[in-house]
Design a protein around this motif. Structure first.
Motif, PDB file in Angstrom:
ATOM      1  N   LEU A 170       0.874  -1.118  -0.008  1.00 35.63           N
ATOM      2  CA  LEU A 170      -0.090   0.024  -0.035  1.00 35.63           C
ATOM      3  C   LEU A 170       0.806   1.156  -0.048  1.00 35.63           C
ATOM      4  CD1 LEU A 170      -2.856  -0.992   2.492  1.00 35.63           C
ATOM      5  CD2 LEU A 170      -3.043  -0.852   0.227  1.00 35.63           C
ATOM      6  N   VAL A 171       1.927   1.232   0.919  1.00 33.35           N
ATOM      7  CA  VAL A 171       2.705   2.573   0.902  1.00 33.35           C
ATOM      8  C   VAL A 171       3.573   2.707  -0.304  1.00 33.35           C
ATOM      9  CG1 VAL A 171       2.801   2.475   3.494  1.00 33.35           C
ATOM     10  CG2 VAL A 171       4.497   1.362   2.016  1.00 33.35           C
ATOM     11  N   THR A 172       3.880   1.856  -1.021  1.00 32.93           N
ATOM     12  CA  THR A 172       4.571   1.929  -2.455  1.00 32.93           C
ATOM     13  C   THR A 172       3.502   2.188  -3.340  1.00 32.93           C
ATOM     14  OG1 THR A 172       6.046  -0.053  -1.593  1.00 32.93           O
ATOM     15  CG2 THR A 172       6.013   0.672  -4.038  1.00 32.93           C
ATOM     16  N   LYS A 173       2.487   1.779  -3.359  1.00 33.59           N
ATOM     17  CA  LYS A 173       1.335   2.339  -4.488  1.00 33.59           C
ATOM     18  C   LYS A 173       0.834   3.680  -4.180  1.00 33.59           C
ATOM     19  CE  LYS A 173      -2.749   0.496  -7.091  1.00 33.59           C
ATOM     20  NZ  LYS A 173      -3.491  -0.511  -7.139  1.00 33.59           N
ATOM     21  N   PHE A 174       0.211   3.779  -2.768  1.00 24.43           N
ATOM     22  CA  PHE A 174      -0.402   5.023  -2.595  1.00 24.43           C
ATOM     23  C   PHE A 174       0.305   6.094  -1.958  1.00 24.43           C
ATOM     24  CE2 PHE A 174      -3.850   1.609  -2.656  1.00 24.43           C
ATOM     25  CZ  PHE A 174      -4.477   1.942  -3.531  1.00 24.43           C
TER      26      PHE A 174
ATOM     27  N   VAL B 278      -4.861   7.839   4.557  1.00 29.75           N
ATOM     28  CA  VAL B 278      -5.987   8.648   4.176  1.00 29.75           C
ATOM     29  C   VAL B 278      -6.852   7.689   3.560  1.00 29.75           C
ATOM     30  CG1 VAL B 278      -7.224  10.186   2.438  1.00 29.75           C
ATOM     31  CG2 VAL B 278      -5.016  10.881   3.500  1.00 29.75           C
ATOM     32  N   ASN B 279      -6.545   6.986   2.494  1.00 27.19           N
ATOM     33  CA  ASN B 279      -7.196   5.674   1.960  1.00 27.19           C
ATOM     34  C   ASN B 279      -7.776   4.614   2.787  1.00 27.19           C
ATOM     35  OD1 ASN B 279      -7.309   6.883  -0.603  1.00 27.19           O
ATOM     36  ND2 ASN B 279      -5.313   5.782  -1.009  1.00 27.19           N
TER      37      ASN B 279
ATOM     38  N   GLN C 103      -9.556  13.564  10.726  1.00 26.63           N
ATOM     39  CA  GLN C 103      -8.545  13.220   9.840  1.00 26.63           C
ATOM     40  C   GLN C 103      -8.822  13.194   8.318  1.00 26.63           C
ATOM     41  OE1 GLN C 103      -6.848   9.042   9.106  1.00 26.63           O
ATOM     42  NE2 GLN C 103      -5.138   9.784  10.595  1.00 26.63           N
ATOM     43  N   LEU C 104      -9.855  12.749   7.928  1.00 27.97           N
ATOM     44  CA  LEU C 104     -10.060  12.593   6.670  1.00 27.97           C
ATOM     45  C   LEU C 104     -10.609  14.064   5.883  1.00 27.97           C
ATOM     46  CD1 LEU C 104     -10.914  10.888   4.044  1.00 27.97           C
ATOM     47  CD2 LEU C 104     -13.037  10.543   4.798  1.00 27.97           C
ATOM     48  N   ILE C 105     -10.981  14.815   6.865  1.00 27.81           N
ATOM     49  CA  ILE C 105     -11.343  16.057   6.336  1.00 27.81           C
ATOM     50  C   ILE C 105      -9.966  17.067   6.144  1.00 27.81           C
ATOM     51  CG2 ILE C 105     -12.461  18.386   6.896  1.00 27.81           C
ATOM     52  CD1 ILE C 105     -14.746  16.820   8.428  1.00 27.81           C
ATOM     53  N   LEU C 106      -9.218  17.025   6.960  1.00 26.70           N
ATOM     54  CA  LEU C 106      -8.086  17.627   7.102  1.00 26.70           C
ATOM     55  C   LEU C 106      -6.789  17.276   6.473  1.00 26.70           C
ATOM     56  CD1 LEU C 106      -8.631  19.299  10.823  1.00 26.70           C
ATOM     57  CD2 LEU C 106      -9.068  20.398   8.363  1.00 26.70           C
ATOM     58  N   LEU C 107      -6.405  16.189   6.379  1.00 28.12           N
ATOM     59  CA  LEU C 107      -5.028  15.501   6.168  1.00 28.12           C
ATOM     60  C   LEU C 107      -4.785  15.548   4.930  1.00 28.12           C
ATOM     61  CD1 LEU C 107      -2.616  14.161   6.998  1.00 28.12           C
ATOM     62  CD2 LEU C 107      -3.541  11.919   7.057  1.00 28.12           C
ATOM     63  N   PRO C 108      -5.875  15.485   3.739  1.00 22.50           N
ATOM     64  CA  PRO C 108      -5.371  15.409   2.422  1.00 22.50           C
ATOM     65  C   PRO C 108      -5.001  16.592   2.000  1.00 22.50           C
ATOM     66  CG  PRO C 108      -7.492  14.501   2.967  1.00 22.50           C
ATOM     67  CD  PRO C 108      -7.143  14.879   4.120  1.00 22.50           C
ATOM     68  N   TRP C 109      -5.216  17.812   2.728  1.00 24.65           N
ATOM     69  CA  TRP C 109      -4.566  19.169   2.290  1.00 24.65           C
ATOM     70  C   TRP C 109      -3.092  19.347   2.580  1.00 24.65           C
ATOM     71  CZ3 TRP C 109      -7.631  22.319  -0.062  1.00 24.65           C
ATOM     72  CH2 TRP C 109      -9.191  22.369   0.157  1.00 24.65           C
ATOM     73  N   PHE C 110      -2.517  18.317   3.492  1.00 30.92           N
ATOM     74  CA  PHE C 110      -1.109  18.203   3.558  1.00 30.92           C
ATOM     75  C   PHE C 110      -0.397  17.573   2.497  1.00 30.92           C
ATOM     76  CE2 PHE C 110      -3.222  19.755   7.544  1.00 30.92           C
ATOM     77  CZ  PHE C 110      -2.049  20.604   8.027  1.00 30.92           C
ATOM     78  N   PRO C 111       0.948  17.994   2.206  1.00 33.32           N
ATOM     79  CA  PRO C 111       1.545  17.133   1.033  1.00 33.32           C
ATOM     80  C   PRO C 111       2.154  15.714   1.763  1.00 33.32           C
ATOM     81  CG  PRO C 111       3.068  18.995   2.235  1.00 33.32           C
ATOM     82  CD  PRO C 111       1.636  18.880   2.519  1.00 33.32           C
ATOM     83  N   GLU C 112       2.388  14.975   0.542  1.00 37.73           N
ATOM     84  CA  GLU C 112       3.165  13.477   0.772  1.00 37.73           C
ATOM     85  C   GLU C 112       4.473  13.708   1.362  1.00 37.73           C
ATOM     86  OE1 GLU C 112       3.220  10.327   1.616  1.00 37.73           O
ATOM     87  OE2 GLU C 112       1.580  10.168  -0.037  1.00 37.73           O
ATOM     88  N   SER C 113       5.073  12.299   1.834  1.00 38.86           N
ATOM     89  CA  SER C 113       6.329  12.423   2.138  1.00 38.86           C
ATOM     90  C   SER C 113       7.355  12.862   1.181  1.00 38.86           C
ATOM     91  CB  SER C 113       6.718  11.039   2.491  1.00 38.86           C
ATOM     92  OG  SER C 113       8.179  10.842   2.759  1.00 38.86           O
ATOM     93  N   PRO C 114       8.487  13.843   1.392  1.00 41.74           N
ATOM     94  CA  PRO C 114       9.342  14.385   0.528  1.00 41.74           C
ATOM     95  C   PRO C 114      10.045  13.198   0.054  1.00 41.74           C
ATOM     96  CG  PRO C 114       9.081  15.823   2.189  1.00 41.74           C
ATOM     97  CD  PRO C 114       8.236  14.596   2.714  1.00 41.74           C
TER      98      PRO C 114
ATOM     99  N   ILE D  10      12.569   9.911  -3.938  1.00 37.92           N
ATOM    100  CA  ILE D  10      13.260   8.678  -4.312  1.00 37.92           C
ATOM    101  C   ILE D  10      12.554   7.811  -5.165  1.00 37.92           C
ATOM    102  CG2 ILE D  10      14.424   6.905  -3.157  1.00 37.92           C
ATOM    103  CD1 ILE D  10      15.164   8.767  -0.845  1.00 37.92           C
ATOM    104  N   GLU D  11      11.267   7.554  -4.680  1.00 39.74           N
ATOM    105  CA  GLU D  11      10.401   6.678  -5.470  1.00 39.74           C
ATOM    106  C   GLU D  11       9.447   7.253  -6.810  1.00 39.74           C
ATOM    107  OE1 GLU D  11       8.262   3.865  -3.009  1.00 39.74           O
ATOM    108  OE2 GLU D  11       9.424   4.458  -1.431  1.00 39.74           O
ATOM    109  N   LYS D  12       9.066   8.352  -6.676  1.00 39.59           N
ATOM    110  CA  LYS D  12       8.374   9.283  -7.545  1.00 39.59           C
ATOM    111  C   LYS D  12       9.430  10.100  -8.555  1.00 39.59           C
ATOM    112  CE  LYS D  12       4.577   7.121  -7.076  1.00 39.59           C
ATOM    113  NZ  LYS D  12       4.028   6.217  -7.892  1.00 39.59           N
ATOM    114  N   HIS D  13      10.391  10.445  -8.140  1.00 40.32           N
ATOM    115  CA  HIS D  13      11.458  11.222  -8.985  1.00 40.32           C
ATOM    116  C   HIS D  13      10.809  12.836  -9.268  1.00 40.32           C
ATOM    117  CE1 HIS D  13      13.689   7.414  -9.301  1.00 40.32           C
ATOM    118  NE2 HIS D  13      12.636   6.744  -9.626  1.00 40.32           N
ATOM    119  N   ASN D  14       9.853  13.107  -8.416  1.00 35.21           N
ATOM    120  CA  ASN D  14       9.274  14.457  -8.639  1.00 35.21           C
ATOM    121  C   ASN D  14      10.229  15.472  -7.700  1.00 35.21           C
ATOM    122  OD1 ASN D  14       7.613  16.661  -8.927  1.00 35.21           O
ATOM    123  ND2 ASN D  14       5.850  15.352  -9.053  1.00 35.21           N
ATOM    124  N   ILE D  15      11.024  16.301  -8.221  1.00 37.15           N
ATOM    125  CA  ILE D  15      11.854  17.221  -7.499  1.00 37.15           C
ATOM    126  C   ILE D  15      11.084  18.390  -7.081  1.00 37.15           C
ATOM    127  CG2 ILE D  15      12.494  18.070  -9.524  1.00 37.15           C
ATOM    128  CD1 ILE D  15      14.547  18.095  -6.306  1.00 37.15           C
TER     129      ILE D  15
END
Length: 522
Positions: free
Chosen positions: A96-100, A107-108, A210-221, A226-231
């Motif tokens: 799950l953590v690799t895919k999402f 969140v999911n 959590q579901l209302i507020l957490l999606p507004w914050f970014p993913e792990s840098p 390292i995994e998504k190569h999105n600088i």
């Protein structure tokens, strides 16, 4: 845009706690970790009401009731299936953590809480004991996922000087969840027969927040780079989680880890177990996660009411005394949280297991002598408090934190799968074996837990190095069995990392970490 952010600043780089970092830590802990603690304790207070519901339902279906032993088996299944669900969730977390992503998984997975809350909340209206049992199973799956995903997420978004502090916040919320269930289970609140379905289904309230507020914050840098190569997404995320500090050095450290993993995909559990370069890390994660459950803390919680009763506490007051132990758990967790960055990981986990081992021996002695020496009844109460406090100061949260710290990005999901699975298997084993151990060994059964605690403490003392204020690359190098990195090779690395041999581990030389901005790949 990158040039505007990556401005060098002289001096030692230390990140400070800002609103976004604190908000994400509190949201994930409140909406996920707290539910684990709540679900551990929520079935204790309404136990007799749940059994009565099972019996009445069976009578309405079959025309006859069932024996007390059968009701006990059904109730035991309701309690223990939570651990089975936790094992299923822990086996899923790596995928799950690799895919999402880390935040995406947190969140999911909230959909599981709403499913479980609905099943348990409407079970009495539908006349279905199966809905209660299946709801407990689904909450277990969510807890198995969140117990790994939340520490992984917080460990990756936290700067190294705050990783320990933020990493122990979920353990405080686990204690807070237990305390909340104990308080709400009082007769004056939801501890009445008509309220038990609502009591079980309240898990949806923190998850809604959590579901209302957490999606507004970014993913792990780290995940983004390292995994998504999105600088660009990485820089944006770091701007959220870092206040008034130079992020260039942190990006360079992540890029160095990315380069070291350029030919390595995210490992499966089997690949992790076969990877000789991380053998000691895997063994260490196994020891501390198994030791966390085999320390006897679940058995102590199971036996608390009997110990308090033997100490002469009136039956009507035992529930309030139990709530008092819940408050002690929170206080002990706060002590660990606010001292970990000063003391380090090793003192907390060594001291925590050591204290538990001593008090487990003490509770055996007090239970054996309490019939001949009256004040030993109160010593046994003190030992219960000491075991709980020792557990919450270190062993309750540090194993999850260390699982994140001991592995690089490619190995971390599989490591959490291994650690989480062993944790839940050990949890179920203790719950299943303890009654038989107690029947055969009596009061001496706690000596088994004492031995486990002291063995784990000894292992950590001799094998696991201190990881406080170290980057993931530095920690990985500390576990290396090589003699040293040759000086010419070390000078070619962007972070100027030099190692020296110390007790079989590479230890960082003081002042060897210097970042050269000219090597940035941005």
């Amino acid at each position: 845009m990158a040039e505007e952010v990556l401005i060098p600043s002289p001096g030692k780089i230390r990140s400070h706690l800002n609103f976004s970092l604190l908000a994400v830590t509190l949201l994930t802990s409140f909406g996920s970790s707290m539910l684990y603690g709540y679900n551990l304790a929520v079935v204790n207070s309404p136990a007799r009401y749940i059994k009565d519901f099972y019996n009445h339902t069976i009578v309405s279906r079959n025309g006859t009731g069932v024996s007390e032993e059968t009701l006990t088996v059904l109730y035991s299944a309701t309690v223990s299936i939570f651990a089975i669900g936790g094992l299923v969730g822990s086996l899923m977390v790596g995928m799950l953590v690799t895919k999402f992503g880390r935040k995406g998984t947190v969140v999911n997975s909230t959909v599981l809480v709403f499913v479980a809350g609905s099943l348990m909340g409407f079970s009495r209206i539908c006349g279905s004991p199966e809905m209660v049992i299946f709801g407990r199973f689904v909450t277990g799956i969510h807890s198995g996922i969140s117990l790994s995903a939340v520490p992984m997420y917080l460990g990756e978004i936290a700067p190294k000087n705050l990783r320990g502090f933020l990493g122990l916040v979920p353990s405080i919320f686990i204690c807070l969840g237990v305390f909340t269930a104990q308080v709400l289970g009082l007769q004056e609140l939801l501890g009445k027969e008509e309220h038990w379905p609502l009591f079980l289904s309240l898990v949806v309230v923190p998850t809604c927040v959590q579901l209302i507020l957490l999606p507004w914050f970014p993913e792990s840098p780290r995940y983004l780079l390292i995994e998504k190569h999105n600088i660009h997404a990485t820089i944006t995320a770091l701007k959220w989680y870092r206040a008034k500090c130079n992020i260039q050095a942190e990006i360079e450290e992540m890029q160095e880890e990315q380069r070291s993993l350029s030919s390595v995909e995210t490992l499966s559990v089997w690949q992790l177990l076969l990877d000789g370069s991380v053998r000691w890390q895997v063994v260490s994660v196994a020891v501390i996660n198994v030791g966390m459950q085999l320390s006897g803390i679940d058995a102590i919680w199971f036996y608390t009411n009997d110990i308090f009763q033997n100490a002469g506490i009136p039956a009507s007051q035992i529930q309030y005394t139990t709530v008092g132990t819940g408050a002690i758990e929170i206080i002990a967790g706060l002590i660990g949280c606010f001292t970990i960055e000063r003391l380090g990981r090793r003192p907390l986990i060594i001291g925590g297991f050591g204290v538990m081992g001593i008090f487990c021996s003490g509770i055996t002695l007090s239970l054996v002598l309490q019939e001949r020496i009256s004040f030993m009844r109160y010593v046994s109460v003190g030992c219960v408090v000491g075991i709980i406090a020792g557990f919450c100061i270190g062993p309750a949260g540090v194993p999850f934190l260390m699982t994140a710290e001991l592995f690089k990005q490619s190995h971390r999901p599989a490591a959490y799968t291994v650690g989480g699975s062993l944790n839940w298997i050990s949890n179920f084993t203790v719950g299943f074996v303890f009654p038989f151990l107690q029947m055969s060994a009596g009061s001496f059964c706690y000596l088994v837990f004492s031995g486990v605690c002291l063995l784990v403490s000894t292992y950590v003392f001799f094998i696991i190095p201190e990881t406080k204020n170290k980057t993931f690359m530095e920690i990985s190098q500390m576990f290396s069995t090589k003699e040293a990195v040759p000086e010419t090779q070390a000078l070619s690395l962007p972070d100027q990392l030099k190692l020296k041999k110390m007790n079989g581990y590479g230890a960082l030389e003081s002042g060897s970490l210097e970042f050269d901005s000219s090597t940035s790949a941005i």
